[in-house]
Design an enzyme around this catalytic site. Structure first.
Site, short mmCIF file in Angstrom:
data_model
loop_
_atom_site.label_atom_id
_atom_site.label_comp_id
_atom_site.label_asym_id
_atom_site.label_seq_id
_atom_site.Cartn_x
_atom_site.Cartn_y
_atom_site.Cartn_z
N SER A 63 1.02 -1.22 0.17
CA SER A 63 -0.03 -0.01 0.13
C SER A 63 0.85 1.32 -0.06
O SER A 63 0.47 2.41 0.05
CB SER A 63 -0.87 -0.02 1.25
OG SER A 63 -1.98 -0.79 0.95
N LYS A 66 0.27 3.41 -2.79
CA LYS A 66 -1.00 4.50 -3.05
C LYS A 66 -0.32 5.79 -2.88
O LYS A 66 -1.04 6.76 -3.17
CB LYS A 66 -1.74 4.20 -1.67
CG LYS A 66 -2.46 2.79 -1.95
CD LYS A 66 -3.37 2.27 -0.79
CE LYS A 66 -4.23 1.05 -0.97
NZ LYS A 66 -3.74 -0.03 -0.48
N TYR A 189 -3.81 -2.70 -10.41
CA TYR A 189 -3.91 -2.40 -8.87
C TYR A 189 -2.79 -3.50 -8.34
O TYR A 189 -1.88 -3.18 -7.41
CB TYR A 189 -5.04 -2.32 -8.37
CG TYR A 189 -5.02 -2.27 -6.86
CD1 TYR A 189 -4.58 -1.08 -6.15
CD2 TYR A 189 -5.35 -3.50 -5.93
CE1 TYR A 189 -4.67 -1.05 -4.74
CE2 TYR A 189 -5.24 -3.27 -4.50
CZ TYR A 189 -4.94 -1.94 -3.87
OH TYR A 189 -4.83 -2.04 -2.73
N TYR A 241 -4.97 3.38 8.05
CA TYR A 241 -6.18 2.72 7.92
C TYR A 241 -6.67 3.08 9.26
O TYR A 241 -7.03 4.52 9.84
CB TYR A 241 -6.20 1.23 7.86
CG TYR A 241 -5.05 0.93 6.87
CD1 TYR A 241 -5.49 1.35 5.72
CD2 TYR A 241 -3.94 0.19 7.20
CE1 TYR A 241 -4.39 1.07 4.53
CE2 TYR A 241 -3.14 -0.21 5.95
CZ TYR A 241 -3.37 0.32 4.78
OH TYR A 241 -2.48 -0.03 3.91
N VAL A 259 1.14 -3.81 3.74
CA VAL A 259 1.09 -4.97 4.54
C VAL A 259 2.47 -5.85 4.17
O VAL A 259 2.69 -7.00 4.79
CB VAL A 259 -0.20 -6.00 3.96
CG1 VAL A 259 -1.31 -5.39 4.73
CG2 VAL A 259 -0.18 -6.19 2.86
N1 GLN Z 1 -2.47 -5.76 -1.83
C1 GLN Z 1 -2.71 -5.57 -0.51
C2 GLN Z 1 -4.45 -5.53 -0.62
O1 GLN Z 1 -4.97 -5.10 -1.64
C3 GLN Z 1 -2.51 -3.97 -0.01
C4 GLN Z 1 -3.05 -3.54 1.18
C5 GLN Z 1 -2.06 -3.12 2.14
O2 GLN Z 1 -0.85 -3.07 2.02
N2 GLN Z 1 -2.67 -2.79 3.13
O3 GLN Z 1 -5.11 -6.39 -0.02
#
Ligand code: GLN
Length: 305
Positions: A63, A66, A189, A241, A259
């Site tokens: 993420s 992003k 994505y 988050y 993650v």
């Molecule tokens: N690839 C992960 C997902 O889309 C990214 C989420 C994350 O890093 N929190 O679930």
């Protein structure tokens, strides 16, 4: 300030908690990462760099991507993009479906999955088949590094097990907030999440955000000062988050987690930072990484407050 000594102290102090938390296991490819990795990298605007641990080991940025896609979209579309994605913290898990239905397919912010997917869709309307290459080019450019790519195995795994992301995309498509083909958006994505970078590379990729949108190495202006402010504000309020408040409370810097266990952060007008430790807390943020950043701002006084 003796940054190297500070990093050594932090490494010693986080050592006891490196075994706490749980590595991301929603896809097999991420479960294979050795959870004992640990790295902190600092890239200062004056050109100095400091690091400790596995600073050159590439990991899945997830993420953190992003931040880059939102930066691209802000510079291309400006304020208008927020008609399709909000700028409020969600208070919900990163892949939640519930709020999205209540709020008629308009995600709360660009740093949860649904919001980032809308941003990818906007980029796809502009760049069509070249969208992923453009994202990778942007990241290479802000990093001043051509040696960045995505991990095909992680991408395949993300695509195979991406049921929830597919559900988010389809739900938004039903609310007409995805304009392009759902499979194309899923593909882009998953690839952007699967980009691999080291903590050294990520800390340096944050420098334009620490410097009002301008990369001092090449004097390239990626964002206006006001646009850079918006990216950083959202990192502070939405970058972790449903633990964004906790991160701001403990660390006091704009930051974004993934993650894969990475967290990037910036100290305005001073430096880009990246920490990496794969074991995650309950909200999907690096457990020891968050602690390391908390220790960093406590020891150096370099928070924004
Ligand atoms: N690839 C992960 C997902 O889309 C990214 C989420 C994350 O890093 N929190 O679930």
């Amino acid at each position: 300030m003796n940054y190297q000594k500070v990093l050594e102290e932090i490494r010693d102090e986080v050592e006891p908690i490196l075994k706490k938390g749980k590595i991301a296991d929603y896809i097999p490819a991420l479960k294979r990462v050795d959870p004992s990795h640990f790295a902190i990298s600092l890239s200062l605007l004056d050109g100095r760099t400091f690091g400790i641990g596995d600073v050159d080991f590439k990991f899945s940025i997830q993420s953190i991507s992003k931040v880059f896609t939102y930066s691209m979209a802000v510079s291309l579309f400006g304020e208008a993009l927020h008609k399709r994605v909000g700028h409020e913290p969600s208070g919900n898990p990163f892949n939640s479906l519930v709020q999205l239905e209540y709020e008629k397919g308009i995600p709360r912010n660009p740093f949860i999955n649904a919001g980032a997917i809308v941003i990818t869709d906007m980029l796809n309307s502009k760049y069509k088949a070249k969208t992923f290459d453009k994202i990778l080019d942007f990241i290479k450019s802000v990093s001043n590094n051509q040696n960045i790519n995505y991990d095909k195995e992680v991408a395949l795994s993300e695509a195979e097990f991406g049921y929830r992301n597919m559900a988010l995309i389809n739900m938004m498509k039903s609310f007409k907030n995805i304009k392009n083909n759902v499979d194309d958006i899923m593909d882009i994505y998953t690839k952007q999440c699967s980009i691999s970078m080291s903590s050294r590379e990520l800390s340096s990729a944050m420098l334009f955000l620490a410097n009002h949108g301008i990369d001092t190495t090449t004097n390239t202006q990626y964002l206006t000062s006001s646009q850079a402010k918006r990216v950083n504000s959202l990192m502070l309020t939405c970058g972790h988050y449903d633990a964004s408040g906790d991160f701001a409370f403990r660390v006091g810097l704009p930051g974004k987690s993934g993650v894969g266990g990475g967290i990037v952060a910036i100290v305005p007008e001073k430096m880009g930072i990246c920490v990496w430790s794969p074991r995650l807390n309950l909200q999907g943020n690096s457990l020891a990484g968050t602690k390391a950043l908390e220790l960093f701002t406590t020891k150096t006084g370099l928070s924004i407050f």
